[in-house]
Write a protein that holds these residues in place. Structure first.
Motif, PDB file in Angstrom:
ATOM      1  N   THR A 323      -0.505   6.354   3.986  1.00 16.15           N
ATOM      2  CA  THR A 323      -0.610   5.608   2.729  1.00 16.15           C
ATOM      3  C   THR A 323       0.435   4.504   2.663  1.00 16.15           C
ATOM      4  O   THR A 323       0.175   3.407   2.153  1.00 16.15           O
ATOM      5  CB  THR A 323      -0.442   6.563   1.535  1.00 16.15           C
ATOM      6  N   MET A 324       1.618   4.793   3.203  1.00 16.96           N
ATOM      7  CA  MET A 324       2.697   3.813   3.199  1.00 16.96           C
ATOM      8  C   MET A 324       2.319   2.597   4.050  1.00 16.96           C
ATOM      9  O   MET A 324       2.580   1.449   3.678  1.00 16.96           O
ATOM     10  CB  MET A 324       3.964   4.474   3.756  1.00 16.96           C
ATOM     11  N   ILE A 325       1.688   2.849   5.193  1.00 16.41           N
ATOM     12  CA  ILE A 325       1.252   1.752   6.062  1.00 16.41           C
ATOM     13  C   ILE A 325       0.213   0.892   5.349  1.00 16.41           C
ATOM     14  O   ILE A 325       0.255  -0.346   5.400  1.00 16.41           O
ATOM     15  CB  ILE A 325       0.692   2.317   7.384  1.00 16.41           C
ATOM     16  N   ILE A 326      -0.730   1.548   4.658  1.00 22.07           N
ATOM     17  CA  ILE A 326      -1.741   0.805   3.903  1.00 22.07           C
ATOM     18  C   ILE A 326      -1.074  -0.014   2.799  1.00 22.07           C
ATOM     19  O   ILE A 326      -1.416  -1.184   2.566  1.00 22.07           O
ATOM     20  CB  ILE A 326      -2.784   1.774   3.310  1.00 22.07           C
ATOM     21  N   LYS A 327      -0.101   0.566   2.125  1.00 28.98           N
ATOM     22  CA  LYS A 327       0.598  -0.129   1.037  1.00 28.98           C
ATOM     23  C   LYS A 327       1.357  -1.354   1.566  1.00 28.98           C
ATOM     24  O   LYS A 327       1.315  -2.428   0.963  1.00 28.98           O
ATOM     25  CB  LYS A 327       1.571   0.826   0.344  1.00 28.98           C
ATOM     26  N   ILE A 328       2.057  -1.182   2.694  1.00 35.45           N
ATOM     27  CA  ILE A 328       2.795  -2.309   3.274  1.00 35.45           C
ATOM     28  C   ILE A 328       1.834  -3.423   3.676  1.00 35.45           C
ATOM     29  O   ILE A 328       2.102  -4.610   3.462  1.00 35.45           O
ATOM     30  CB  ILE A 328       3.621  -1.835   4.488  1.00 35.45           C
ATOM     31  N   ALA A 329       0.686  -3.044   4.265  1.00 35.72           N
ATOM     32  CA  ALA A 329      -0.309  -4.047   4.656  1.00 35.72           C
ATOM     33  C   ALA A 329      -0.853  -4.784   3.440  1.00 35.72           C
ATOM     34  O   ALA A 329      -1.036  -6.009   3.463  1.00 35.72           O
ATOM     35  CB  ALA A 329      -1.446  -3.377   5.419  1.00 35.72           C
ATOM     36  N   LEU A 330      -1.095  -4.060   2.341  1.00 35.80           N
ATOM     37  CA  LEU A 330      -1.607  -4.695   1.132  1.00 35.80           C
ATOM     38  C   LEU A 330      -0.577  -5.619   0.498  1.00 35.80           C
ATOM     39  O   LEU A 330      -0.929  -6.633  -0.110  1.00 35.80           O
ATOM     40  CB  LEU A 330      -2.046  -3.619   0.123  1.00 35.80           C
ATOM     41  N   GLU A 331       0.705  -5.260   0.625  1.00 34.45           N
ATOM     42  CA  GLU A 331       1.763  -6.104   0.060  1.00 34.45           C
ATOM     43  C   GLU A 331       1.783  -7.487   0.712  1.00 34.45           C
ATOM     44  O   GLU A 331       2.174  -8.474   0.082  1.00 34.45           O
ATOM     45  CB  GLU A 331       3.128  -5.436   0.245  1.00 34.45           C
ATOM     46  N   GLU A 332       1.390  -7.537   1.984  1.00 33.44           N
ATOM     47  CA  GLU A 332       1.410  -8.800   2.714  1.00 33.44           C
ATOM     48  C   GLU A 332       0.103  -9.574   2.570  1.00 33.44           C
ATOM     49  O   GLU A 332      -0.094 -10.601   3.211  1.00 33.44           O
ATOM     50  CB  GLU A 332       1.681  -8.534   4.209  1.00 33.44           C
ATOM     51  N   SER A 333      -0.791  -9.072   1.735  1.00 32.44           N
ATOM     52  CA  SER A 333      -2.084  -9.734   1.523  1.00 32.44           C
ATOM     53  C   SER A 333      -2.209 -10.143   0.061  1.00 32.44           C
ATOM     54  O   SER A 333      -1.994  -9.332  -0.842  1.00 32.44           O
ATOM     55  CB  SER A 333      -3.233  -8.788   1.910  1.00 32.44           C
ATOM     56  N   LYS A 334      -2.560 -11.387  -0.186  1.00 39.64           N
ATOM     57  CA  LYS A 334      -2.714 -11.852  -1.555  1.00 39.64           C
ATOM     58  C   LYS A 334      -3.854 -11.123  -2.256  1.00 39.64           C
ATOM     59  O   LYS A 334      -3.778 -10.827  -3.446  1.00 39.64           O
ATOM     60  CB  LYS A 334      -2.972 -13.366  -1.566  1.00 39.64           C
ATOM     61  N   GLU A 335      -4.943 -10.865  -1.509  1.00 40.79           N
ATOM     62  CA  GLU A 335      -6.100 -10.214  -2.112  1.00 40.79           C
ATOM     63  C   GLU A 335      -5.829  -8.752  -2.452  1.00 40.79           C
ATOM     64  O   GLU A 335      -6.395  -8.217  -3.403  1.00 40.79           O
ATOM     65  CB  GLU A 335      -7.304 -10.296  -1.176  1.00 40.79           C
ATOM     66  N   GLY A 336      -4.969  -8.083  -1.661  1.00 41.83           N
ATOM     67  CA  GLY A 336      -4.749  -6.653  -1.873  1.00 41.83           C
ATOM     68  C   GLY A 336      -3.457  -6.300  -2.560  1.00 41.83           C
ATOM     69  O   GLY A 336      -3.159  -5.119  -2.748  1.00 41.83           O
ATOM     70  N   ARG A 337      -2.683  -7.317  -2.959  1.00 42.31           N
ATOM     71  CA  ARG A 337      -1.375  -7.035  -3.555  1.00 42.31           C
ATOM     72  C   ARG A 337      -1.496  -6.272  -4.868  1.00 42.31           C
ATOM     73  O   ARG A 337      -0.651  -5.453  -5.210  1.00 42.31           O
ATOM     74  CB  ARG A 337      -0.620  -8.348  -3.757  1.00 42.31           C
ATOM     75  N   TRP A 338      -2.574  -6.524  -5.620  1.00 41.73           N
ATOM     76  CA  TRP A 338      -2.741  -5.827  -6.904  1.00 41.73           C
ATOM     77  C   TRP A 338      -2.873  -4.318  -6.689  1.00 41.73           C
ATOM     78  O   TRP A 338      -2.350  -3.511  -7.459  1.00 41.73           O
ATOM     79  CB  TRP A 338      -3.977  -6.358  -7.626  1.00 41.73           C
ATOM     80  N   PHE A 339      -3.578  -3.932  -5.604  1.00 41.12           N
ATOM     81  CA  PHE A 339      -3.750  -2.505  -5.325  1.00 41.12           C
ATOM     82  C   PHE A 339      -2.440  -1.890  -4.844  1.00 41.12           C
ATOM     83  O   PHE A 339      -2.148  -0.721  -5.129  1.00 41.12           O
ATOM     84  CB  PHE A 339      -4.853  -2.312  -4.277  1.00 41.12           C
ATOM     85  N   SER A 340      -1.640  -2.670  -4.115  1.00 37.92           N
ATOM     86  CA  SER A 340      -0.330  -2.200  -3.684  1.00 37.92           C
ATOM     87  C   SER A 340       0.559  -1.896  -4.877  1.00 37.92           C
ATOM     88  O   SER A 340       1.331  -0.919  -4.863  1.00 37.92           O
ATOM     89  CB  SER A 340       0.338  -3.242  -2.780  1.00 37.92           C
ATOM     90  N   VAL A 341       0.452  -2.712  -5.930  1.00 34.97           N
ATOM     91  CA  VAL A 341       1.233  -2.462  -7.148  1.00 34.97           C
ATOM     92  C   VAL A 341       0.804  -1.154  -7.798  1.00 34.97           C
ATOM     93  O   VAL A 341       1.633  -0.387  -8.292  1.00 34.97           O
ATOM     94  CB  VAL A 341       1.060  -3.643  -8.137  1.00 34.97           C
ATOM     95  N   LEU A 342      -0.490  -0.852  -7.791  1.00 32.92           N
ATOM     96  CA  LEU A 342      -0.966   0.404  -8.363  1.00 32.92           C
ATOM     97  C   LEU A 342      -0.441   1.606  -7.609  1.00 32.92           C
ATOM     98  O   LEU A 342      -0.214   2.680  -8.195  1.00 32.92           O
ATOM     99  CB  LEU A 342      -2.508   0.430  -8.364  1.00 32.92           C
ATOM    100  N   LEU A 343      -0.232   1.460  -6.301  1.00 33.80           N
ATOM    101  CA  LEU A 343       0.284   2.564  -5.489  1.00 33.80           C
ATOM    102  C   LEU A 343       1.787   2.773  -5.673  1.00 33.80           C
ATOM    103  O   LEU A 343       2.306   3.843  -5.352  1.00 33.80           O
ATOM    104  CB  LEU A 343       0.007   2.307  -4.006  1.00 33.80           C
ATOM    105  N   SER A 344       2.484   1.765  -6.172  1.00 31.87           N
ATOM    106  CA  SER A 344       3.936   1.809  -6.248  1.00 31.87           C
ATOM    107  C   SER A 344       4.397   2.695  -7.402  1.00 31.87           C
ATOM    108  O   SER A 344       3.653   2.991  -8.334  1.00 31.87           O
ATOM    109  CB  SER A 344       4.513   0.407  -6.428  1.00 31.87           C
ATOM    110  N   ASN A 345       5.693   3.094  -7.296  1.00 32.90           N
ATOM    111  CA  ASN A 345       6.302   3.808  -8.416  1.00 32.90           C
ATOM    112  C   ASN A 345       6.786   2.807  -9.449  1.00 32.90           C
ATOM    113  O   ASN A 345       6.539   1.615  -9.353  1.00 32.90           O
ATOM    114  CB  ASN A 345       7.447   4.703  -7.919  1.00 32.90           C
ATOM    115  N   ASP A 346       7.531   3.303 -10.450  1.00 33.64           N
ATOM    116  CA  ASP A 346       7.968   2.417 -11.538  1.00 33.64           C
ATOM    117  C   ASP A 346       8.919   1.339 -11.086  1.00 33.64           C
ATOM    118  O   ASP A 346       9.030   0.334 -11.746  1.00 33.64           O
ATOM    119  CB  ASP A 346       8.623   3.249 -12.652  1.00 33.64           C
TER     120      ASP A 346
END
Length: 346
Positions: A323-346
């Motif tokens: 999950t962490m790898i998916i989150k890091i990959a999404l953080e580096e993508s403009k299209e997927g950054r919103w989903f990375s924020v949902l996965l993050s803690n506060d």
């Protein structure tokens, strides 16, 4: 075409696109589920290769030839795996044989407890207590979990060979990824940041997990608890699952301590687990990993269920790294950054 018609057309195309993506996702997940016997050893190989690669890079700085460095590191890992596998396997077998004895001992304690409670007109069935509070069940689940991991390690030769080839290919991997993503000039810095983040996360998390397992084994050995090595390995593995992993690892050890040592020492062991988890999780880990890579507790729990369903025991242990790898990959993508924020803690 009117504005209303254009809007309806865009909405319908968006719905169709979402349905197609969902259908494709389900097809991919079904394929992964069917190919578990192939995918799981490959995942373990990638996981081990990522952890070992920083050691290979470090060895190259000291002018050690890569083949020698790879052979030495693989030999060390293989030796440790065989030694620990033998010891843990023997402990798991001994624990399985002793479970009926522990359960009988637990029944005696519950009979004594219900007799004392009956003196105060509190009527509770000992069978009911056994049904809702059975430490031997927790120990049995832990032993079964490690046995399931041992079944995967039956492909140890295949995993080691794959890791060796991956380590030889590691230096050219970033260049290949850049070419695959139409970036031959190596201008996409987010690709390098992604690869570096994954390497750092897994390497540091592994070192912290090893330290956690050693501390737990040493603590349990000092208390004189049986199978302390087994519980240390379990703490090492489950430390990859933040927030709830340490609690899960503590349950079988504390349960056994209640039967073997009594409630007082069991409470002290539980306090020791909490102390180790606080030091490792709140002091050491944030210092080296930073707080920007955190996942919410809900995401950790859901990822444990999802990857466990998909890949079994290995999926549970690698749930957070995956999950962490998916989150890091999404953080580096403009299209997927919103989903990375949902996965993050506060």
């Amino acid at each position: 075409m009117s504005l209303l018609e254009k809007t309806e057309k865009l909405q319908s195309s968006g719905v169709v696109k979402a349905l197609l993506v969902t259908a494709a996702l389900f097809v991919v997940l079904a394929g992964l589920k069917i190919a578990t016997n192939i995918v799981v050893p490959f995942l373990l190989s990638v996981f081990i290769a990522i952890i070992c690669n920083p050691l290979i890079v470090k060895a190259s700085k000291y002018k050690i030839p890569k083949p020698i460095a790879i052979i030495a590191i693989i030999a060390i890992i293989l030796t440790l795996v065989l030694l620990l596998g033998g010891l843990v396997g023997q402990s798991a077998r001994d624990l399985s044989e002793l479970l009926p004895e522990y359960k009988a001992q637990l029944n005696e304690q519950f009979v004594w407890l219900t007799a004392r409670l009956a003196e105060y007109n509190i009527q509770i069935s000992s069978d009911l207590l056994v049904e809702y509070f059975d430490p031997s069940a927790a120990m049995g689940v832990a032993a079964s979990m490690l046995s399931g991991l041992g079944g995967v390690m039956a492909n140890l030769l295949l995993i080691i060979i794959t890791v060796i080839f991956m380590l030889f290919e590691a230096p050219s991997l970033p260049r290949k990824i850049h070419h695959a993503l139409d970036d031959p000039d190596m201008k996409l810095n987010q690709i390098d940041r992604f690869l570096e983040s994954v390497n750092n996360y897994l390497a540091i998390k592994t070192l912290v997990s090893i330290a956690t397992g050693i501390c737990v084994s040493l603590m349990l050995w000092l208390f004189g608890l049986e199978f302390y090595l087994l519980w240390g390995v379990l703490a090492f593995l489950l430390n990859y699952i933040p927030n709830i992993g340490s609690m899960i690892a503590a349950i079988p050890a504390v349960s056994l301590a209640v039967l073997q040592l009594g409630i007082g020492p069991a409470g002290a062991i539980g306090l020791g687990y909490i102390t180790i988890n606080m030091i490792m999780g709140n002091v050491i880990e944030p210092r080296y990993l930073g707080k920007g890579l955190g996942l919410s507790t809900l995401v950790v729990f859901l990822s444990l269920i999802f990857w466990g369903w998909l890949f079994g025991t290995v999926g549970m242990l690698l749930s957070v790294p995956l999950t962490m790898i998916i989150k890091i990959a999404l953080e580096e993508s403009k299209e997927g950054r919103w989903f990375s924020v949902l996965l993050s803690n506060d």
